[in-house]
Design an enzyme around this catalytic site. Structure first.
Site, PDB file in Angstrom:
ATOM      1  CB  SER A 185     -18.822  -9.702   7.630  1.00  0.00           C
ATOM      2  OG  SER A 185     -18.388  -9.309   6.346  1.00  0.00           O
TER       3      SER A 185
ATOM      4  CE1 TYR B 136     -24.196  -8.661   5.998  1.00  0.00           C
ATOM      5  CE2 TYR B 136     -22.144  -7.615   5.310  1.00  0.00           C
ATOM      6  CZ  TYR B 136     -22.842  -8.738   5.687  1.00  0.00           C
ATOM      7  OH  TYR B 136     -22.203  -9.949   5.768  1.00  0.00           O
TER       8      TYR B 136
ATOM      9  CE  LYS C 187     -22.961 -10.281   8.912  1.00  0.00           C
ATOM     10  NZ  LYS C 187     -23.277 -11.615   9.494  1.00  0.00           N
TER      11      LYS C 187
END
Length: 256
Positions: A146, A159, A163
Site C-alpha cells: 500500500s 496497519y 504494509k
C-alpha cells in the site's frame, strides 16, 4: 495470453482487488486458486467469481481458510498441486484495516491486523516459494502492499507497519529466492474503493479531499490493480524483482 496455462493463487480474492486480479488472470489464460476467509458471507461472492472464471474458459477452485492462520498457505499450495499440478504465481492480497486511534488501540485489534496482513502472509509466501523451488521452473510472487507503506496515518498505526513489512518482505525474498528464478515484487495501491474503506469514503468531504490530492483526479477501483499484477506475474516482467510499483493515480508524489 500473458499467463497462458499458468496456475495462480490469490489470497483475499472473494471481492475487491483480489477478485479483479483473479478475473484478469483468467482472461490472460491462467487457472486460479481462490483464497478467502471461509465465512458464509464470502462464499456467495466466491461461487459467483468461479462461475465468471469458468465462463472465460479457465478453471478455479476455492480454499476457505483464515489469512492469519500460518497453515493456510500450505492449504492453498496443496490445492494448486492437487488440481493443477503446481503453482506459478502467488499473489498475497488478503488484508484488513479496521481504522482506530492509537492511544486506545485494543490489543486484539492490533494483533488481528498484524497476523492477517503480515504474519499469515509470511508463511503463505514461504509455502508458495518452497513449492516453486521444488518444481524448478521459477515463479512470481506479488504482495499487495500500500501507499501506506511509505506514509503514516493517524488511524492506521496498526496497519501501516504491516504494509511496510510486506514491501520489505518482497525485497528480502527477491534476494533469497532469486537463485531459484523466483521473482518477488510489490504493488502499492493508493486510495482504492473496496470494502476496507467504503465507510470511510462515504464521507463526501473525505472523498473530495482524496480526489483532489490525486493528480489523475479520481479514486482507484479494483480493476486498476489487475493489469499491474498481471504484468508482474508475466514473463514481460522476467527481469523485474525486488521492485515496488505505485498504483495510486500519482497520489504519493503529490503528498507534499
Amino acid at each position: 495470453m500473458l499467463l497462458n496455462d499458468k496456475t495462480v493463487i490469490i489470497t483475499g480474492a472473494s471481492r475487491g482487488i483480489g477478485a479483479a486480479a483473479a478475473l484478469e488472470c483468467a482472461r490472460q489464460g491462467a487457472d486460479l486458486v481462490i483464497g478467502y476467509s471461509g465465512s458464509p458471507s464470502s462464499k456467495g461472492h466466491v461461487d459467483e467469481l468461479i462461475q465468471q472464471i469458468e465462463a472465460l474458459g479457465r478453471k478455479a477452485v476455492a480454499v476457505g481458510a483464515p489469512a492469519e492462520d500460518p497453515d493456510t498457505g500450505e492449504a492453498l499450495v496443496a490445492a494448486a498441486v492437487e488440481h493443477f499440478g503446481g503453482v506459478d504465481v502467488f499473489v498475497n492480497n488478503a488484508g484488513i484495516c479496521p481504522f482506530h486511534s492509537f492511544l486506545d488501540m485494543p490489543r486484539e485489534t492490533y494483533l488481528k491486523t498484524v497476523d492477517t496482513n503480515l504474519n499469515g502472509a509470511y508463511f503463505a509466501v514461504q509455502a508458495a516459494a518452497r513449492q516453486m523451488k521444488e518444481q524448478g521452473r521459477g515463479g512470481a510472487i506479488i504482495a499487495v502492499s500500500s501507499i501506506s507503506a511509505l506514509v503514516g496515518g493517524a488511524m492506521q498505526t496498526h496497519y501501516t507497519p504491516t504494509k511496510a513489512g510486506l514491501l520489505s518482505l518482497m525485497q528480502s525474498c527477491a534476494v533469497a529466492l532469486g537463485p531459484y528464478g523466483i521473482r518477488c515484487n510489490a504493488v502499492l495501491p493508493g486510495t482504492i474503493e473496496t470494502d476496507i474503506n467504503r465507510d470511510d469514503l462515504s464521507d463526501d468531504g473525505k472523498r473530495q479531499y482524496m480526489e483532489s490530492r490525486t493528480p489523475l483526479g479520481r479514486l482507484g477501483n479494483p480493476d486498476d490493480l489487475a493489469g499491474p499484477i498481471v504484468f508482474l506475474a508475466s514473463d514481460m516482467a522476467r527481469y523485474v524483482t525486488g521492485a515496488s510499483l505505485l498504483v495510486d493515480g500519482g497520489m504519493f508524489v503529490n503528498l507534499q
